[in-house]
Write a protein that holds these residues in place. Structure first.
Motif, short mmCIF file in Angstrom:
data_model
loop_
_atom_site.label_atom_id
_atom_site.label_comp_id
_atom_site.label_asym_id
_atom_site.label_seq_id
_atom_site.Cartn_x
_atom_site.Cartn_y
_atom_site.Cartn_z
N LEU A 210 0.83 -1.21 0.00
CA LEU A 210 0.00 0.00 0.00
C LEU A 210 0.87 1.26 0.00
N ALA A 211 1.91 1.26 0.82
CA ALA A 211 2.79 2.42 0.88
C ALA A 211 3.46 2.65 -0.47
N GLU A 212 3.88 1.56 -1.13
CA GLU A 212 4.53 1.70 -2.44
C GLU A 212 3.55 2.23 -3.49
N MET A 213 2.30 1.76 -3.45
CA MET A 213 1.29 2.26 -4.38
C MET A 213 1.07 3.76 -4.21
N ILE A 214 0.95 4.17 -2.95
CA ILE A 214 0.69 5.59 -2.69
C ILE A 214 1.88 6.43 -3.13
N ASP A 215 3.10 5.92 -2.91
CA ASP A 215 4.29 6.68 -3.30
C ASP A 215 4.42 6.79 -4.81
N GLN A 216 4.02 5.75 -5.55
CA GLN A 216 4.22 5.74 -7.00
C GLN A 216 3.09 6.41 -7.77
N ALA A 217 1.91 6.47 -7.13
CA ALA A 217 0.77 7.08 -7.81
C ALA A 217 0.90 8.60 -7.82
N SER A 218 0.28 9.22 -8.80
CA SER A 218 0.25 10.68 -8.84
C SER A 218 -0.76 11.19 -7.82
N GLN A 221 -4.30 10.64 -9.04
CA GLN A 221 -4.76 9.27 -8.90
C GLN A 221 -5.11 8.96 -7.44
N THR A 222 -4.26 9.42 -6.52
CA THR A 222 -4.52 9.16 -5.10
C THR A 222 -5.81 9.83 -4.64
N VAL A 223 -6.01 11.10 -5.04
CA VAL A 223 -7.22 11.82 -4.64
C VAL A 223 -8.46 11.14 -5.19
N LYS A 224 -8.37 10.66 -6.45
CA LYS A 224 -9.51 10.03 -7.09
C LYS A 224 -9.92 8.74 -6.39
N HIS A 225 -8.93 8.04 -5.89
CA HIS A 225 -9.20 6.75 -5.24
C HIS A 225 -8.97 6.81 -3.73
N ILE A 226 -9.12 8.01 -3.16
CA ILE A 226 -8.83 8.19 -1.74
C ILE A 226 -9.71 7.33 -0.85
N GLU A 227 -10.96 7.17 -1.27
CA GLU A 227 -11.87 6.41 -0.39
C GLU A 227 -11.44 4.96 -0.27
N GLY A 250 2.84 3.96 8.63
CA GLY A 250 3.70 4.48 7.56
C GLY A 250 2.91 4.75 6.29
N CYS A 251 1.95 3.87 5.97
CA CYS A 251 1.07 4.09 4.81
C CYS A 251 0.26 5.37 4.98
N PHE A 252 -0.28 5.54 6.19
CA PHE A 252 -1.08 6.74 6.44
C PHE A 252 -0.22 8.00 6.31
N GLN A 253 1.01 7.93 6.82
CA GLN A 253 1.90 9.08 6.70
C GLN A 253 2.17 9.42 5.24
N SER A 254 2.38 8.37 4.39
CA SER A 254 2.59 8.60 2.96
C SER A 254 1.37 9.25 2.33
N VAL A 259 -2.08 13.95 0.22
CA VAL A 259 -3.40 14.61 0.18
C VAL A 259 -3.64 15.52 1.38
N GLY A 260 -2.71 15.56 2.33
CA GLY A 260 -2.86 16.46 3.46
C GLY A 260 -3.95 16.03 4.43
N SER A 261 -4.70 17.01 4.98
CA SER A 261 -5.69 16.74 6.02
C SER A 261 -6.86 15.90 5.51
N ARG A 262 -6.96 15.76 4.19
CA ARG A 262 -8.04 14.92 3.64
C ARG A 262 -7.91 13.49 4.19
N ALA A 263 -6.69 13.05 4.39
CA ALA A 263 -6.49 11.71 4.93
C ALA A 263 -7.10 11.59 6.33
N LEU A 264 -6.89 12.63 7.17
CA LEU A 264 -7.50 12.62 8.50
C LEU A 264 -9.01 12.61 8.41
N ASP A 265 -9.55 13.43 7.51
CA ASP A 265 -11.02 13.53 7.37
C ASP A 265 -11.64 12.21 6.94
N GLU A 266 -10.92 11.42 6.16
CA GLU A 266 -11.47 10.16 5.66
C GLU A 266 -11.36 9.02 6.67
#
Length: 918
Positions: A210-218, A221-227, A250-254, A259-266
């Motif tokens: 998961l961490a590698e996917m988040i790091d490699q995605a734009s 792409q991450t925002v679109k599939h954030i949920e 570590g995934c959450f930190q990535s 996406v910033g605070s959007r991660a906290l909101d989700e």
């Protein structure tokens, strides 16, 4: 089945020729048996692709390429174009699928694609060549094999082998780059299903993926599939295994970095809802685990949102447990919220009463456990914030708040004893806890005492001794303030409540003992003096038995060391207080005390000798055998003591003076315990001889010994010596006259009322000569003796009235005035009614005049005389004052009344007279 594994083993040989032969043999086997034995050969080559030895991986890929090429029937013409290669690859794939079957084909292609991300460059090169020879359209093939490829990737990530983890991570990142958005919808559900696997390693591998996917995605792409990403991360954050949660954090930190605070909101709101679930304890626990891991990496952003919810009153058991878990991972930022967190905890704890409700008890224990976690988890920079916030509540007007604040101060040393990062705050601990030793609430007092015990137990005494002076000043100031606020105590006994409980001094005693035994000169002085001050404010009841003995040992042990005079004075003073407080419990220590005090009489410093004399007087009630002591002091008085020869710097005369003073004190307080017949007589004869000594101080102290010995022996046994010393001739030397005056004074003070007419007449004649002498010191001492004499024989008042009034004239020296006042004070002490009525009016009026003198020392001693004569006891009405006003003239009456109300009434005790008695 036997030959091929052996050949694969040869492929890893360190000799190149062996490797070449093994590779050619493998090619021969594949050409001859590949199509017929594919089910046997293929698994062996698949295993070789993931072998730890990179040479085997290279050779296995080469042989796999030959096998697949043979199965697919692919051949390249010399003039083939890319289009021809693509059509050939399509035919090869179709043929391979026909021979191997769809499932096996996907598995082989998946392994081959993973090999393209190998850590060895040669392996990657071979894998790419084989892939191109059998795959025409990579994206399409990837979609076909995506499911099994993800499983293999997760298996690699979960293997625990660094190379396989790296291969899996690279491969997943490569898939994300090639397939783009399409991969998220397909890969993440697979990863989420893998998170339900029982294998901890596989779940950790999913987190790495998961961490590698988040790091490699734009970012898009991450925002679109954030949920869908957040769901997977949230599942991992709530895992039961801590190592999985750490990797999920570590995934959450990535994701937060993208996406910033959007991660906290989700993620956070759902976890909060689950944590508040009152039906499923397992769900609540998992949600708390998730929040804890998020706080571990993003506490600064989440705590402002989370803390207010958890401390909302009443704090539930679950919220307290949650807060404790959160505190354990947010030690670096939690102190920014102490201004709301600490008061809330203290208030909540203060609201509990002595309830028997089990749920309330459980809630209270949870909040206390939470408080301990908070105090123990905060990092070093926040300790100052913690202590300051608690200290602010120690002065609250509500007893329960003060009590819980003191309790909280007590658990900080317990929880942070290993960190040792709160030592800079030690003065605050002392200040707040010692101040509570005088608290009006018994519960607060007991809690503060327990916390002080915890503090001094968990902080090394070596560290605490550096604060002894602060602690001593604190106690002194507090006692002084308590006297002022409570009123009526004055200079009488004041007992500090916090020290007057069972084990009251136990928290501080080890610190003071450490300072006494091992501190430098300054610390030893402070420790010894401070211990004495503690004894003053502690009742004898709480010092009796082993406790007082525990104090005595260290002081006796170091008093003989090479200490400064200030340290010796402090130690001897404290030993004197211990004698007063300890009583019979210290009887076994009498020999040590006695040796210590007698030795100190030879000290070069006058104050040390003076305190030793006082201490010997205090020792007498406990001493059963005083004969050896008296004889030793008699020898020292005569200048024959070995101590006198050892300390020449102090001067033999000074030592003689101190020893005589001590001897007088011992005779006064313990002389009646002497059993041997020659003990007292030796003291009497020695004092008689020293009355004529050349030193004034020796003569005065010899007179004290003479008076004390006469009182103990009785007039009849000492009459011959008395008759000898009271007969003073006008032609005698100055030493003889002064010694005679001193002797008369002390004899009148001790046995004056028991003398016969002959002795009285002799004294009267001698005083008439001495009081007119030109030498000031003789005249002064004679005036003092006269005051005592007229008290013993009131009939002589008129005889000596004129000489006394003449000496009380303002033209006389101040020393003569003080000498007269001293004698008058002694006289009133012996005969309180001596100056009543008209007979005493001339002396009273002269004393009143001198009590208004501009010279303070003269003024004070005559005020002492009037205070004694008028028997001022603090009441408005004074019988003696009324009697004086009846016979006094108006002017003197007005002055006396004014002096009585403005000065005498405010006197708590005698001032100068007590000094003059020495």
């Amino acid at each position: 089945p036997v030959a091929l594994p052996a050949l694969v083993g040869g492929l890893s040989d360190s000799t190149e020729n062996v490797r070449e032969v093994a590779l050619r043999a493998g090619k021969v086997i594949i050409r001859s048996n590949g199509r017929a034995q594919v089910d046997i050969i293929l698994p062996c080559l698949e295993d070789g692709i993931f072998d730890e030895n990179w040479r085997i991986r290279v050779s296995s890929l080469t042989l796999l390429g030959d096998l697949l090429d043979m199965i697919g029937g692919g051949t390249k013409g010399p003039n083939a174009t890319e289009e021809d290669d693509a059509r050939a690859a399509e035919r090869v794939q179709a043929q391979i699928a026909l021979v191997l079957g769809a499932e096996k084909r996907r598995r082989v292609l998946s392994s081959l694609y993973m090999a393209r991300s190998d850590s060895a460059a040669e392996v990657r090169h071979n894998a790419v060549q084989v892939w191109k020879s059998i795959v025409s359209v990579t994206p399409r093939t990837l979609r076909e094999i995506l499911g099994i490829l993800v499983i293999q990737i997760v298996s690699g990530l979960a293997s625990g082998v660094a190379d396989r983890i790296e291969v899996g991570s690279r491969c997943l990142g490569d898939i994300v780059r090639k397939l783009g958005e399409a991969v998220f919808a397909e890969v993440i559900p697979i990863l989420r299903r893998s998170l339900q696997d029982r294998d901890d390693g596989k779940r950790r591998g999913v987190c790495v993926g998961l961490a590698e996917m988040i790091d490699q995605a734009s970012k898009e792409q991450t925002v679109k599939h954030i949920e869908v990403l957040c769901k997977a991360v949230r599942d991992a954050l709530c895992d039961d295994v801590e190592s999985v949660r750490r990797m999920a954090a570590g995934c959450f930190q990535s994701m937060y970095n993208v996406v910033g605070s959007r991660a906290l909101d989700e993620v956070v709101p759902i976890l909060l809802v689950q944590m508040e679930n009152s039906y499923d304890e397992s769900l609540k626990g998992r949600a708390l685990n998730g929040l804890t891991e998020i706080l571990r990496v993003r506490s600064r952003e989440l705590l402002p949102y989370l803390v207010p919810k958890l401390i909302k009153s009443p704090i539930t058991t679950h919220h307290a447990n949650a807060l404790g878990s959160i505190a354990a991972v947010t030690g670096g930022t939690l102190h920014f919220h102490f201004s709301v967190l600490i008061p809330a905890l203290i208030k909540e704890l203060g609201a509990f009463d002595a309830t028997t409700d089990e749920m309330e008890k459980e809630r209270q224990e949870a909040i206390r456990a939470c408080t301990r976690r908070v105090c123990g988890s905060v990092e070093a920079p926040g300790v100052n914030w913690l202590v300051s916030e608690i200290a602010n509540k120690c002065v609250n007007d509500k007893p329960n708040i003060r009590k819980e604040s003191c309790w909280m101060l007590g658990i900080i040393p317990e929880e942070r004893k290993d960190a040792q990062d709160f030592y800079e705050q030690n003065p605050i601990f002392f200040r707040e806890l010692i101040h509570r030793m005088n608290d009006e609430s018994k519960e607060v007092l007991m809690t503060a005492h327990k916390s002080l015990k915890s503090f001094t137990t968990h902080v090394p005494a070596d560290e605490l001794v550096n604060h002894l002076e602060f602690c001593r000043n604190l106690i002194s100031s507090m006692v002084s303030d308590a006297r002022r606020r409570k009123g009526g105590v004055g200079d009488g006994e004041f007992l500090l409540p916090g020290f007057n409980i069972k084990g009251g001094l136990e928290p501080l005693l080890p610190v003071y003992q450490r300072g006494i035994l091992y501190g430098n000169s300054n610390i030893r002085e402070v420790a010894a003096s401070g211990l004495g001050e503690l004894l003053v404010v502690t009742s004898t009841k709480f010092l009796a038995g082993p406790f007082i003995i525990k104090m005595t040992g260290p002081l006796l042990r170091i008093v003989g060391d090479r200490n400064s005079s200030a340290v010796k004075v402090a130690i001897i003073k404290t030993l004197g207080l211990i004698l007063v407080k300890g009583g019979p419990a210290l009887r076994a220590f009498v020999p040590q005390f006695q040796t210590t005090f007698v030795k100190a009489l030879s000290d070069p410093t006058r104050q040390v000798r003076k305190e030793s004399t006082k201490a010997l007087a205090l020792l007498m009630p406990l001493s059963l055998r005083v004969d050896p002591l008296i004889k030793e002091l008699v020898a020292g008085s005569a200048g024959n003591s070995s101590a006198n020869n050892q300390i020449e710097s102090a001067g033999v005369t000074a030592i003689q003076t101190a020893t005589l003073d001590a001897l007088a004190s011992v005779l006064k307080h313990g002389g009646k315990k002497a059993r041997m017949p020659d003990t007292l007589s030796s003291a009497l004869m020695t004092s008689r001889d020293l009355i004529l000594h050349e030193d004034e101080g020796v003569r005065e102290c010899a007179a004290k010994v003479l008076g004390a010995a006469c009182k103990v022996m009785g007039v009849e046994k000492s009459l011959s010596v008395i008759a000898d010393v009271i007969a003073v001739r006008s032609s005698g030397s100055e030493e003889a006259k002064h010694g005679g005056a001193c002797a008369i004074f002390r004899i009148c003070e001790s046995v004056g009322c028991l003398l016969g007419d002959v002795e009285t007449s002799t004294i009267s004649s001698s005083l008439k000569i001495l009081i007119k002498d030109d030498d000031e010191k003789i005249k002064t001492e004679a005036a003092t003796a006269t005051g005592c004499f007229i008290a013993c024989t009131p009939s002589h008042l008129k005889t000596f009235e004129a000489p006394l009034l003449r000496l009380m004239d303002t033209k006389e020296s101040h020393d003569v005035h003080r000498g007269i006042a001293r004698g008058l004070c002694f006289g009133v002490s012996i005969n309180p009614d001596l100056f009543d009525g008209k007979n005493g009016m001339p002396i009273m009026n002269s004393a009143l005049k001198l009590a208004m003198s501009s010279v303070q020392k003269v003024q004070q001693v005559y005020q002492d005389f009037l205070w004694l004569t008028l028997q001022v006891s603090g009441g408005e009405d004074s019988v003696k004052l009324s009697e004086y006003l009846k016979v006094a003239d108006d002017e003197n009456g007005r002055v006396m009344k004014s002096l009585h109300s403005k000065v005498l009434m405010r006197m708590k005790k005698l001032g100068q007279f007590e000094e003059l008695q020495l």
